[in-house]
Design an enzyme around this catalytic site. Structure first.
Site, PDB file in Angstrom:
ATOM      1  N   ASP A 117     -40.321   3.136 -12.137  1.00  0.00           N
ATOM      2  CA  ASP A 117     -41.176   4.072 -12.371  1.00  0.00           C
ATOM      3  C   ASP A 117     -41.063   4.546 -10.798  1.00  0.00           C
ATOM      4  OD1 ASP A 117     -41.448   2.882 -14.864  1.00  0.00           O
ATOM      5  OD2 ASP A 117     -42.659   1.249 -13.885  1.00  0.00           O
ATOM      6  N   ASP A 124     -42.375  -5.214 -14.978  1.00  0.00           N
ATOM      7  CA  ASP A 124     -42.988  -4.490 -14.221  1.00  0.00           C
ATOM      8  C   ASP A 124     -44.222  -5.465 -13.554  1.00  0.00           C
ATOM      9  OD1 ASP A 124     -42.197  -2.221 -15.234  1.00  0.00           O
ATOM     10  OD2 ASP A 124     -44.164  -2.463 -17.440  1.00  0.00           O
TER      11      ASP A 124
END
Length: 166
Positions: free
Chosen positions: A143, A124
């Site tokens: 995401d 991330d």
């Protein structure tokens, strides 16, 4: 739309989502150090790399049992993604919002699954903080794909509800 063109569209869109996700993660892995914070728009949009060993926002990252962790983070998501893909292929009366939304969800899911299988964690690297208005955890393009897909599904359901009320 012919069946073969529809299949090409579905798999092309899924591959586009996976490709964007994997490209952005490879750039983040190569160019963002673990302690680095890169301001894109002041402190509102920041790039910072972290490795998420769990699911969304680190959920299940502290699970002790490797077997249960594999079931919840690999086997169950693969089963759900296969089910959704089958639904898109078999169900030919889905509207475009539904098809694109589900393809985004599948592409994002595959992107994060690929990381979990290959790296044992998901990279991330983006964070948004608009003060008291809006704040995210650290996330990635997979995401974003899943959230965009969910938004498109909501639009599809609203449109279907409006049509059925007419």
């Amino acid at each position: 739309m012919s069946r073969s063109l529809r299949m090409l569209f579905i798999f092309g869109l899924i591959l586009l989502n996976v490709g964007c996700d994997q490209f952005s993660k490879s750039v983040a892995r190569a160019h963002i150090d673990a302690t680095e914070r890169i301001s894109v728009i002041g402190e509102y949009v920041v790039l910072m790399k972290t490795e998420n060993k769990g699911a969304f926002l680190g959920f299940l990252s502290s699970m002790e049992s490797p077997i249960l962790k594999s079931i919840f983070l690999i086997i169950l998501p693969i089963s759900v993604l296969i089910f959704i893909l089958r639904m898109i292929i078999v169900n030919t009366d889905l509207d475009r919002f539904m098809i694109v939304g589900l393809c985004c969800i599948i592409g994002g899911g595959i992107g994060n699954l690929y990381d979990r299988i290959l790296y044992s964690s998901v990279t991330d690297f983006m964070h948004i903080d608009l003060g008291g208005i809006f704040k995210t955890g650290i996330f990635n393009m997979a995401d974003v794909s899943v959230m965009l897909g969910t938004g498109l599904l909501i639009i599809s359901f609203i449109k279907r509800k409006e049509i059925s009320l007419s």
